[in-house]
Design a protein around this motif. Structure first.
Motif, PDB file in Angstrom:
ATOM      1  N   CYS A  23     -64.247  39.303  94.860  1.00  0.00           N
ATOM      2  CA  CYS A  23     -63.107  39.984  95.483  1.00  0.00           C
ATOM      3  C   CYS A  23     -63.271  41.499  95.367  1.00  0.00           C
ATOM      4  O   CYS A  23     -63.094  42.231  96.343  1.00  0.00           O
ATOM      5  N   ALA A  53     -55.992  34.081  91.190  1.00  0.00           N
ATOM      6  CA  ALA A  53     -56.963  33.003  91.389  1.00  0.00           C
ATOM      7  C   ALA A  53     -56.518  31.734  90.668  1.00  0.00           C
ATOM      8  O   ALA A  53     -56.589  30.627  91.232  1.00  0.00           O
ATOM      9  N   LEU A  70     -55.796  39.913  89.111  1.00  0.00           N
ATOM     10  CA  LEU A  70     -56.655  39.181  90.037  1.00  0.00           C
ATOM     11  C   LEU A  70     -56.962  37.784  89.494  1.00  0.00           C
ATOM     12  O   LEU A  70     -56.929  36.799  90.231  1.00  0.00           O
ATOM     13  N   ARG A  71     -57.249  37.691  88.199  1.00  0.00           N
ATOM     14  CA  ARG A  71     -57.494  36.380  87.572  1.00  0.00           C
ATOM     15  C   ARG A  71     -56.256  35.491  87.700  1.00  0.00           C
ATOM     16  O   ARG A  71     -56.372  34.298  87.985  1.00  0.00           O
ATOM     17  N   ARG A  90     -64.851  34.680  91.026  1.00  0.00           N
ATOM     18  CA  ARG A  90     -63.934  34.950  92.138  1.00  0.00           C
ATOM     19  C   ARG A  90     -63.448  36.398  92.100  1.00  0.00           C
ATOM     20  O   ARG A  90     -63.389  37.070  93.135  1.00  0.00           O
ATOM     21  N   VAL A  91     -63.094  36.885  90.912  1.00  0.00           N
ATOM     22  CA  VAL A  91     -62.605  38.262  90.766  1.00  0.00           C
ATOM     23  C   VAL A  91     -63.702  39.252  91.138  1.00  0.00           C
ATOM     24  O   VAL A  91     -63.465  40.209  91.877  1.00  0.00           O
ATOM     25  N   LEU A 145     -59.633  34.992  96.586  1.00  0.00           N
ATOM     26  CA  LEU A 145     -58.772  34.417  95.559  1.00  0.00           C
ATOM     27  C   LEU A 145     -57.822  33.372  96.125  1.00  0.00           C
ATOM     28  O   LEU A 145     -57.479  32.412  95.455  1.00  0.00           O
TER      29      LEU A 145
END
Length: 81
Positions: A49, A17, A13-14, A45-46, A75
């Motif tokens: 999400c 983003a 996920l990082r 952001r993660v 993201l």
């Protein structure tokens, strides 16, 4: 209602983003790096999400669709279908 396991790792996920910022918002990326805020921005952001995907799942959205929507919105900053 049973929750499914998160289909993406925190690292994935990082990466999503970060890639979005690199490709679509390079000025923001440079600013965040210069201000030492990039890690915090990516973490926020993660987390957003993940929260959104879990909320969608709890409201009855199919798990993969929930995660895809959350990734797009938090993201990739694009509209959900």
């Amino acid at each position: 209602m049973m929750q499914t396991q998160q289909p993406y790792s925190d690292e994935e996920l990082r990466d999503k983003a970060l890639n979005f910022l690199q490709e679509n918002r390079p000025k923001d990326l440079r600013r965040l790096r210069a201000q030492g805020q990039l890690d915090q921005e990516l973490s926020e952001r993660v987390e957003a999400c993940q929260r959104y995907a879990k909320n969608l799942e709890q409201s009855g959205v199919q798990p993969m669709e929930a995660w895809n929507r959350a990734v797009r919105q938090y993201l990739l900053e694009s509209e959900s279908d």
